[in-house]
Design a protein around this motif. Structure first.
Motif, mmCIF file in Angstrom:
data_model
loop_
_atom_site.group_PDB
_atom_site.id
_atom_site.type_symbol
_atom_site.label_atom_id
_atom_site.label_comp_id
_atom_site.label_asym_id
_atom_site.label_seq_id
_atom_site.Cartn_x
_atom_site.Cartn_y
_atom_site.Cartn_z
ATOM 1 N N ALA A 140 0.829 -1.209 0.000
ATOM 2 C CA ALA A 140 0.000 0.000 0.000
ATOM 3 C C ALA A 140 0.862 1.257 0.000
ATOM 4 O O ALA A 140 0.603 2.205 -0.755
ATOM 5 C CB ALA A 140 -0.929 -0.015 1.215
ATOM 6 N N PHE A 141 1.908 1.274 0.841
ATOM 7 C CA PHE A 141 2.778 2.448 0.908
ATOM 8 C C PHE A 141 3.619 2.606 -0.358
ATOM 9 O O PHE A 141 3.893 3.722 -0.809
ATOM 10 C CB PHE A 141 3.692 2.363 2.129
ATOM 11 N N LEU A 153 -5.058 -7.628 -4.525
ATOM 12 C CA LEU A 153 -6.185 -7.252 -3.664
ATOM 13 C C LEU A 153 -6.194 -5.763 -3.327
ATOM 14 O O LEU A 153 -7.178 -5.258 -2.791
ATOM 15 C CB LEU A 153 -6.141 -8.065 -2.360
ATOM 16 N N ASP A 154 -5.098 -5.058 -3.631
ATOM 17 C CA ASP A 154 -4.982 -3.642 -3.306
ATOM 18 C C ASP A 154 -5.498 -2.803 -4.481
ATOM 19 O O ASP A 154 -4.837 -2.693 -5.520
ATOM 20 C CB ASP A 154 -3.517 -3.300 -3.002
ATOM 21 N N ASP A 155 -6.666 -2.214 -4.339
ATOM 22 C CA ASP A 155 -7.262 -1.415 -5.423
ATOM 23 C C ASP A 155 -6.416 -0.200 -5.775
ATOM 24 O O ASP A 155 -6.328 0.196 -6.944
ATOM 25 C CB ASP A 155 -8.673 -0.968 -5.033
ATOM 26 N N ASN A 156 -5.795 0.411 -4.762
ATOM 27 C CA ASN A 156 -4.957 1.582 -5.033
ATOM 28 C C ASN A 156 -3.724 1.222 -5.856
ATOM 29 O O ASN A 156 -3.190 2.061 -6.590
ATOM 30 C CB ASN A 156 -4.529 2.242 -3.720
ATOM 31 N N PHE A 204 10.279 -2.028 -5.676
ATOM 32 C CA PHE A 204 9.862 -2.989 -4.650
ATOM 33 C C PHE A 204 8.730 -3.871 -5.171
ATOM 34 O O PHE A 204 8.740 -5.095 -4.995
ATOM 35 C CB PHE A 204 9.424 -2.243 -3.392
ATOM 36 N N LEU A 205 7.737 -3.283 -5.821
ATOM 37 C CA LEU A 205 6.595 -4.046 -6.325
ATOM 38 C C LEU A 205 7.022 -5.051 -7.391
ATOM 39 O O LEU A 205 6.486 -6.164 -7.452
ATOM 40 C CB LEU A 205 5.541 -3.102 -6.888
#
Length: 544
Positions: free
Chosen positions: A378-379, A410-413, A394-395
């Motif tokens: 998220a961050f 699962l993270d929409d952002n 990182f991603l």
């Protein structure tokens, strides 16, 4: 602890410490109010970004290279050798009785050469020894010593032919039922002869055991149920794979279209396993639903909810072939409790984890019930907490792990951030890293499915590919991403979806007069034409 284990443990602990430091720095940055942020933004943002880069580098250094097929070693256990000998002797009795009831010779039943009968119809069989070795690799060798473990599961052979692998599974004493599904009636008829021979020999052995050991309780155990069905394995309404604990496919000659349909059926049928709840074994006792293994020859089935856990090189069809083994777990390691983790001890040590998963990545994903990784994702997607380049780096490292991609999607952002990263407002470094994140995710079926399910993401990728004068690396990455998504095996009506997308892009290209975009469409069409030619198809779905 061996030296190599010590190094791996130290690497995992150092990655986890770095991850916690990164999370602490990003959290404090996120929690500052506007006044506080203005005074510390530059220095703190640089610190957090540096930590994300260090963490990405550490994870990337532990990522596994594509696995090489391994040759399984035969068991040296005296007990297992005796069991294998007994199973071979039983199979020989079954084959002799089958040969007496049919026009085929016993040698033909043991290893039928490849025979052509049209596309997807080339026939070969898997020898008893290969199935026995495979099941020894999948399951703990001593599990057959426990009565409670003997008849626990359903074996399904998709494309069972004359039924040798199905009988081999039944003889292993690891399944309460072994089921073979065959489309060709001529092979199914032979399998029914094999079933009659199996039932007869099992009854004979049961009687022999009763006479030799009248007080032996194990002799009262029923043999595994054997069933053969003549049907199409892709039959939508049959639920052939529902409740299966091991699905086997001698799929060496299957084309991409058949693999696509079978993958879809496995995905849908195995999602219904939990709906069946607890099942009853032959003693009337309840047992938990087992993990599901899928074993396919030559082709890695595209199964979004499964992890590829190993590749074995074994004999079949008169030669040596690669067997891809995937697993879907009832309770994954991610944040699982001790009871759930202990259930993994019922399978071989070779198959504990996904081949794409390094130990440090796994430790990070499991730590604090998965919350650390979720918050870091998220961050990393928030430019207020870290620079886009550091977060994307990182991603991309996380996306190399198949199980971790399930957390990412699962993270929409995250999706909104990735779309922005390949947009016109982003600089070259951000676009390049954004395309690398997409590329790492679509290396896995779960990532391809997630991308294809989001129209806005596909639209953004198409727009970025058609953008004039963008860097070749960005366009190459995104072309690779789109190529994977368009030809993703488990997507129902994927061919029609390809046509819709390509027609829309072609229309936009013509409206805008964008020559480069037109060239991209032509390249995509040629690529798809080659893939469809390989699959033996005539029709081209993008034709207007």
């Amino acid at each position: 602890m061996s030296p190599s284990s010590a190094v791996a443990a130290a690497s995992s602990s150092s990655v986890l410490r770095l991850a916690k430091a990164t999370l602490l720095s990003a959290s404090s940055m996120h929690n500052k109010n506007a006044t506080q942020v203005s005074s510390i933004t530059i220095s703190h943002l640089k610190e957090t970004s540096d930590l994300f880069r260090q963490l990405a580098t550490a994870l990337a250094s532990t990522n596994h290279a594509p696995p090489m097929p391994r040759v399984p070693q035969p068991s040296t256990s005296t007990t297992r050798i005796d069991q294998a000998q007994a199973q071979h002797e039983t199979m020989e009795r079954i084959l002799k009785r089958s040969a007496a009831a049919s026009s085929r010779k016993m040698s033909e039943m043991m290893m039928t050469p490849l025979k052509e009968s049209g596309i997807n119809g080339t026939y070969g069989t898997t020898p008893l020894s290969t199935i026995m070795t495979l099941l020894d690799e999948l399951y703990v060798s001593n599990s057959s010593n426990s009565a409670s473990m003997r008849k626990n599961g359903l074996f399904v052979d998709a494309g069972s032919g004359m039924g040798v692998p199905t009988i081999a599974a039944a003889l292993s004493n690891r399944f309460h039922k072994a089921k073979g599904i065959e489309f060709e009636e001529k092979w199914h008829s032979q399998a029914l002869i094999m079933k009659d021979a199996y039932d007869h020999v099992m009854a004979e052995q049961h009687q022999e055991q009763k006479q030799e050991k009248p007080n032996d309780r194990d002799s009262d155990l029923d043999s595994s149920t054997l069933e053969y069905i003549c049907d199409d394995v892709t039959n939508d309404d049959a639920g052939h794979f529902t409740g299966a604990s091991c699905i086997f496919m001698n799929s060496a000659t299957w084309d991409a279209e058949l693999c696509r349909h079978v993958s879809l059926r496995i995905e849908e049928d195995t999602t219904h396993n939990k709906e069946t709840g607890l099942e009853q074994d032959s003693d009337g006792e309840q047992r938990r639903q087992q993990d599901v293994f899928v074993v396919s020859m030559c082709h890695k089935m595209a199964l979004p909810s499964f992890d590829l856990i190993d590749i074995l090189s074994m004999d079949a069809n008169g030669g040596t072939f690669n067997f891809f083994i995937s697993r879907k777990s009832e309770a994954r390691h991610d944040g699982a409790d001790n009871e759930s983790k202990n259930r993994y001890n019922t399978v071989s040590n070779h198959f504990n984890f996904a081949v794409s998963d390094s130990e440090p990545m796994r430790e990070l994903r499991e730590s604090s019930s998965g919350t650390i990784l979720k918050e870091l994702i998220a961050f990393a997607s928030n430019s207020a907490c870290a620079s886009p380049a550091a977060g994307l780096q990182f991603l991309a490292a996380v996306g190399a792990s198949e199980p971790s991609v399930r957390t990412m999607i699962l993270d929409d952002n995250l999706w909104k951030s990735l779309v922005a990263c390949i947009g016109t407002e982003a600089d070259l470094a951000t676009r390049a890293l954004g395309s690398m994140v997409f590329r790492s995710m679509v290396d896995h079926a779960v990532g391809r499915r997630a991308v294809s399910d989001r129209t806005e993401v596909v639209d953004a990728i198409l727009a970025a590919i058609g953008r004039k004068n963008d860097h070749p690396m960005v366009r190459a990455n995104l072309l690779d991403v789109l190529g994977n998504v368009l030809c993703d095996s488990p997507l129902e009506h994927a061919s029609d979806a390809m046509g819709v997308i390509l027609k829309q892009v072609r229309y936009e290209a013509e409206q805008e007069g964008n020559d480069i975009r037109g060239e991209v469409i032509q390249a995509l069409e040629e690529t798809l034409a080659m893939r469809r030619w390989w699959r033996g198809e005539q029709r081209r779905y993008w034709d207007c």
